[in-house]
Scaffold this motif. Structure first.
Motif, PDB file in Angstrom:
ATOM      1  N   LEU A 154      -2.888   4.997   6.289  1.00  0.00           N
ATOM      2  CA  LEU A 154      -2.596   3.565   6.286  1.00  0.00           C
ATOM      3  C   LEU A 154      -2.491   2.985   7.710  1.00  0.00           C
ATOM      4  O   LEU A 154      -2.012   1.867   7.894  1.00  0.00           O
ATOM      5  CB  LEU A 154      -1.311   3.276   5.512  1.00  0.00           C
ATOM      6  N   PHE A 155      -2.939   3.736   8.715  1.00  0.00           N
ATOM      7  CA  PHE A 155      -2.957   3.221  10.085  1.00  0.00           C
ATOM      8  C   PHE A 155      -4.030   2.147  10.206  1.00  0.00           C
ATOM      9  O   PHE A 155      -5.167   2.333   9.777  1.00  0.00           O
ATOM     10  CB  PHE A 155      -3.237   4.354  11.067  1.00  0.00           C
ATOM     11  N   ARG A 156      -3.653   1.004  10.766  1.00  0.00           N
ATOM     12  CA  ARG A 156      -4.596  -0.085  11.036  1.00  0.00           C
ATOM     13  C   ARG A 156      -4.405  -0.531  12.486  1.00  0.00           C
ATOM     14  O   ARG A 156      -3.289  -0.507  13.017  1.00  0.00           O
ATOM     15  CB  ARG A 156      -4.369  -1.280  10.095  1.00  0.00           C
ATOM     16  N   PHE A 157      -5.492  -0.948  13.123  1.00  0.00           N
ATOM     17  CA  PHE A 157      -5.465  -1.322  14.540  1.00  0.00           C
ATOM     18  C   PHE A 157      -5.990  -2.744  14.684  1.00  0.00           C
ATOM     19  O   PHE A 157      -7.120  -3.052  14.292  1.00  0.00           O
ATOM     20  CB  PHE A 157      -6.342  -0.361  15.352  1.00  0.00           C
ATOM     21  N   GLY A 158      -5.173  -3.623  15.244  1.00  0.00           N
ATOM     22  CA  GLY A 158      -5.588  -5.007  15.473  1.00  0.00           C
ATOM     23  C   GLY A 158      -5.344  -5.394  16.919  1.00  0.00           C
ATOM     24  O   GLY A 158      -4.317  -5.034  17.496  1.00  0.00           O
ATOM     25  N   LYS A 189       1.412   7.937  13.417  1.00  0.00           N
ATOM     26  CA  LYS A 189       2.201   8.948  12.702  1.00  0.00           C
ATOM     27  C   LYS A 189       2.665   8.462  11.330  1.00  0.00           C
ATOM     28  O   LYS A 189       2.536   9.160  10.319  1.00  0.00           O
ATOM     29  CB  LYS A 189       3.410   9.339  13.555  1.00  0.00           C
ATOM     30  N   TYR A 190       3.198   7.228  11.287  1.00  0.00           N
ATOM     31  CA  TYR A 190       3.794   6.722  10.048  1.00  0.00           C
ATOM     32  C   TYR A 190       2.858   5.804   9.256  1.00  0.00           C
ATOM     33  O   TYR A 190       3.104   5.537   8.070  1.00  0.00           O
ATOM     34  CB  TYR A 190       5.086   5.956  10.360  1.00  0.00           C
ATOM     35  N   PHE A 231      -9.204  -4.235   4.869  1.00  0.00           N
ATOM     36  CA  PHE A 231      -8.119  -3.343   5.297  1.00  0.00           C
ATOM     37  C   PHE A 231      -7.464  -2.656   4.101  1.00  0.00           C
ATOM     38  O   PHE A 231      -6.984  -1.534   4.196  1.00  0.00           O
ATOM     39  CB  PHE A 231      -7.086  -4.139   6.095  1.00  0.00           C
ATOM     40  N   LYS A 232      -7.429  -3.346   2.976  1.00  0.00           N
ATOM     41  CA  LYS A 232      -6.845  -2.744   1.765  1.00  0.00           C
ATOM     42  C   LYS A 232      -7.683  -1.544   1.323  1.00  0.00           C
ATOM     43  O   LYS A 232      -7.143  -0.478   0.999  1.00  0.00           O
ATOM     44  CB  LYS A 232      -6.778  -3.787   0.650  1.00  0.00           C
ATOM     45  N   ARG A 233      -9.008  -1.708   1.337  1.00  0.00           N
ATOM     46  CA  ARG A 233      -9.892  -0.604   0.932  1.00  0.00           C
ATOM     47  C   ARG A 233      -9.803   0.543   1.930  1.00  0.00           C
ATOM     48  O   ARG A 233      -9.836   1.711   1.547  1.00  0.00           O
ATOM     49  CB  ARG A 233     -11.327  -1.123   0.829  1.00  0.00           C
ATOM     50  N   GLY A 234      -9.704   0.228   3.227  1.00  0.00           N
ATOM     51  CA  GLY A 234      -9.425   1.253   4.223  1.00  0.00           C
ATOM     52  C   GLY A 234     -10.609   1.769   5.004  1.00  0.00           C
ATOM     53  O   GLY A 234     -10.424   2.422   6.035  1.00  0.00           O
ATOM     54  N   LYS A 235     -11.833   1.495   4.569  1.00  0.00           N
ATOM     55  CA  LYS A 235     -12.990   1.924   5.342  1.00  0.00           C
ATOM     56  C   LYS A 235     -13.093   1.125   6.645  1.00  0.00           C
ATOM     57  O   LYS A 235     -13.572   1.620   7.661  1.00  0.00           O
ATOM     58  CB  LYS A 235     -14.278   1.757   4.525  1.00  0.00           C
ATOM     59  N   THR A 236     -12.700  -0.123   6.566  1.00  0.00           N
ATOM     60  CA  THR A 236     -12.539  -0.941   7.770  1.00  0.00           C
ATOM     61  C   THR A 236     -11.062  -0.936   8.123  1.00  0.00           C
ATOM     62  O   THR A 236     -10.225  -1.273   7.290  1.00  0.00           O
ATOM     63  CB  THR A 236     -13.010  -2.385   7.525  1.00  0.00           C
ATOM     64  N   TRP A 237     -10.739  -0.562   9.360  1.00  0.00           N
ATOM     65  CA  TRP A 237      -9.314  -0.441   9.729  1.00  0.00           C
ATOM     66  C   TRP A 237      -9.023  -0.938  11.145  1.00  0.00           C
ATOM     67  O   TRP A 237      -7.897  -0.848  11.614  1.00  0.00           O
ATOM     68  CB  TRP A 237      -8.854   1.013   9.571  1.00  0.00           C
ATOM     69  N   SER A 238     -10.043  -1.510  11.836  1.00  0.00           N
ATOM     70  CA  SER A 238      -9.804  -2.061  13.174  1.00  0.00           C
ATOM     71  C   SER A 238     -10.438  -3.443  13.276  1.00  0.00           C
ATOM     72  O   SER A 238     -11.479  -3.709  12.674  1.00  0.00           O
ATOM     73  CB  SER A 238     -10.375  -1.137  14.253  1.00  0.00           C
ATOM     74  N   CYS A 239      -9.795  -4.316  14.032  1.00  0.00           N
ATOM     75  CA  CYS A 239     -10.312  -5.684  14.158  1.00  0.00           C
ATOM     76  C   CYS A 239      -9.884  -6.298  15.476  1.00  0.00           C
ATOM     77  O   CYS A 239      -8.934  -5.840  16.133  1.00  0.00           O
ATOM     78  CB  CYS A 239      -9.822  -6.557  13.001  1.00  0.00           C
ATOM     79  N   LEU A 240     -10.596  -7.327  15.864  1.00  0.00           N
ATOM     80  CA  LEU A 240     -10.296  -8.109  17.063  1.00  0.00           C
ATOM     81  C   LEU A 240     -10.320  -9.584  16.700  1.00  0.00           C
ATOM     82  O   LEU A 240     -11.259 -10.060  16.054  1.00  0.00           O
ATOM     83  CB  LEU A 240     -11.348  -7.840  18.149  1.00  0.00           C
ATOM     84  N   LEU A 254       0.805  -1.213   0.000  1.00  0.00           N
ATOM     85  CA  LEU A 254       0.000   0.000   0.000  1.00  0.00           C
ATOM     86  C   LEU A 254       0.843   1.271   0.000  1.00  0.00           C
ATOM     87  O   LEU A 254       0.385   2.315  -0.451  1.00  0.00           O
ATOM     88  CB  LEU A 254      -0.942  -0.005   1.219  1.00  0.00           C
ATOM     89  N   TYR A 255       2.074   1.170   0.517  1.00  0.00           N
ATOM     90  CA  TYR A 255       2.929   2.356   0.561  1.00  0.00           C
ATOM     91  C   TYR A 255       3.527   2.638  -0.813  1.00  0.00           C
ATOM     92  O   TYR A 255       4.079   1.726  -1.449  1.00  0.00           O
ATOM     93  CB  TYR A 255       4.095   2.162   1.536  1.00  0.00           C
TER      94      TYR A 255
END
Length: 549
Positions: A396-400, A352-353, A282-291, A240-241
């Protein structure tokens, strides 16, 4: 197992006996019209009253997650006296109540607890009760009234199901404790335990669900009807970067991208359909958090790292513990080369990154730290740091996050946090076939021996349950991988390898075991380590003899 501890701490609070028929049926089993309804009932009138006389203003049910069980309490008009404990690994309930509280309330408590357990853990045996309850429009009956013919069949079905369950609880030798007084509260105070602050009644009894947290069985049915396990492809790495931005990342983050991509390519064959779908989201980015949640050693953290690898993302991981505070996540001032500077924490660095922040075993963390994540997980994805900086998450921040359910030291996750996590994926215990494949791939052990190790896992934990201490002893896939690797190191000596990998997990609290050198000395002792050692020796010594004949 809190209710069992009453026998140890408060034996004088227990009544010597109880009448099972009174608990099941109540005092009067003649046919009667149930107040507030048009329903006539005989033997099931107590269960029926437990359902139809529920009142959203008078009833409160609270839950406490405690080691290997969940304890529920019901308070009616602020008076508590009935408790229900569900033992996760034994799949059974235990009831405790004072005589005056062992009325219709215990059925109300049982129904609320079952709805909670099915909604959170999808325990299959509770599905019929949950389904019957979901077909009742509880919004019409907030104060135990307005029951008419529309709900009659579902209410009758539900009361019969609850009665059958109570009967099975009472038939167990440790199924019911009759209390002289509410001694459970005393034990909890001694142990400094407390129930969650939020009552379960609005959501899990009256279906008040503005955030759509309740499972929709119809949607679930439609999903599985259209599900074909082979109907998906395993994607290649999609970075993605942009290359220019990737080159500007700190070196340690660039290195983590490479490590994650390697891990994904090595393990993508073990990913499930839900994992592949999460990668796409996660690639599309609208969903960015998961458990990811489930038993220990089922690959929850590895899956999160693989997802980062599939998308070419860096990652930083924090393992939950009581020692974590807000500065551990977001940063703090430190003294460096004689100057006070602000040092970013792992979560603020990922914001941040960009990249995947992985909060492993998040339910080991105190609730106030969980609350500090709310700003990050809201739509704004912002956080004010201690240095005054307002940090907004990179696109591109994602939270798992991952958590083990029902283990010592874990907390119940509050609904406010859960509602902010967009995708929640449950992982069950891996099949023997899948564990065998993982052991072979990760260690190079012969498939035959890997399969035998995998087949023994469930038996090991049964032994711990019956003879050991399930709160401090556990054998999982990680332990099997250690055993397999040690076996390869020792050129196939499986029994010797088990001493410092399997038996060592069980011998810490066993004073009879003098050392881990001699299997015969271990087998001569009593306890879980001895039984497991005998099982290993019996399996693999027999195998060696057969191979030599």
């Amino acid at each position: 197992m809190l209710l069992n501890e009453l026998k140890q701490y408060k034996p004088y609070s227990l009544a010597p006996g109880y009448q099972a028929e009174h608990i099941l049926y109540g005092e009067n089993t003649e046919q009667q019209l149930i107040e507030g309804t048009s329903y006539f009932a005989t033997n099931n009138q107590k269960a029926l009253k437990g359902i139809v006389h529920s009142d959203i203003d008078k009833d409160e049910v609270y839950v406490l997650l405690h080691t290997q069980s969940l304890l529920f309490s019901l308070s009616h008009q602020h008076e508590t006296g009935v408790y229900l404990e569900y033992f996760i690994h034994e799949h059974r309930f235990m009831l405790a109540a004072t005589d005056q509280a062992s009325d219709e309330r215990l059925y109300r408590l049982l129904l609320t607890a079952i709805n909670y357990l099915y909604n959170h853990y999808q325990i299959e045996e509770f599905k019929p009760i949950y389904e019957a309850w979901r077909h009742i429009n509880m919004a019409k009956h907030l104060h135990g009234d307005n029951w008419d013919a529309d709900d009659h069949q579902n209410v009758m079905t539900l009361s019969d199901q609850l009665m059958a369950l109570v009967q099975s609880i009472l038939s167990h030798p440790n199924g019911y404790l009759a209390l002289y007084y509410d001694s459970v509260a005393e034990v909890m105070e001694q142990k400094r335990l407390s129930f969650a602050a939020q009552s379960l009644v609005p959501l899990f009894l009256f279906q008040q669900d503005p955030e759509h947290l309740l499972l929709d069985l119809e949607d679930e049915k439609n999903h599985y009807a259209s599900y074909h396990p082979t109907d998906y492809d395993l994607p290649d790495v999609c970075e993605l970067y942009p290359q220019e931005e990737k080159a500007k990342l700190p070196l340690f983050l660039q290195e983590s991208i490479q490590a994650n991509e390697r891990l994904y390519l090595q393990n993508r064959a073990f990913l499930d359909r839900s994992d592949i779908e999460l990668i796409r989201s996660f690639k599309r980015g609208k969903t960015w958090s998961c458990l990811y949640y489930g038993p220990s050693g089922t690959g929850k953290t590895t899956k999160l790292l693989c997802i980062a690898g599939a998308l070419g993302l860096p990652s930083l991981k924090m393992v939950g513990s009581r020692a974590i505070d807000e500065s551990s996540l977001f940063g703090k001032y430190v003294l460096r080369n004689g100057e006070t500077v602000f040092e970013y924490g792992p979560l603020s660095l990922m914001m941040k990154y960009g990249g995947m922040f992985i909060f492993d075993e998040i339910n080991m963390v105190d609730s106030d730290i969980i609350s500090s994540l709310n700003d990050v997980l809201d739509g704004t994805k912002q956080k004010i740091l201690d240095n005054g900086e307002i940090i907004t998450a990179h696109p591109l921040f994602r939270f798992g996050e991952s958590m083990n359910i029902g283990y010592a030291g874990t907390n119940e996750m509050n609904l406010s946090h859960k509602s902010r996590i967009q995708n929640k994926i449950k992982i069950n215990q891996l099949s023997i076939e899948k564990m065998t494949q993982i052991i072979v791939k990760e260690t190079g052990l012969d498939e035959k021996y890997a399969n035998q190790m995998a087949e023994m896992l469930e038996g090991f934990n049964e032994i711990i349950l019956n003879e050991g201490n399930e709160t401090t002893q556990r054998i999982d896939l990680r332990t099997l991988l250690n055993w397999a690797n040690k076996t390869v190191d020792l050129e196939g000596d499986i029994i010797r390898a088990s001493l410092v990998t399997i038996i060592s997990e069980l011998a810490e609290e066993d004073d009879e075991i003098l050392n881990l050198e001699d299997p015969r000395q271990i087998m001569a002792t009593n306890g879980a380590a001895s039984t497991v050692m005998r099982q290993i020796v019996s399996t693999f010594l027999t195998e060696d003899k057969d191979a030599n004949t």
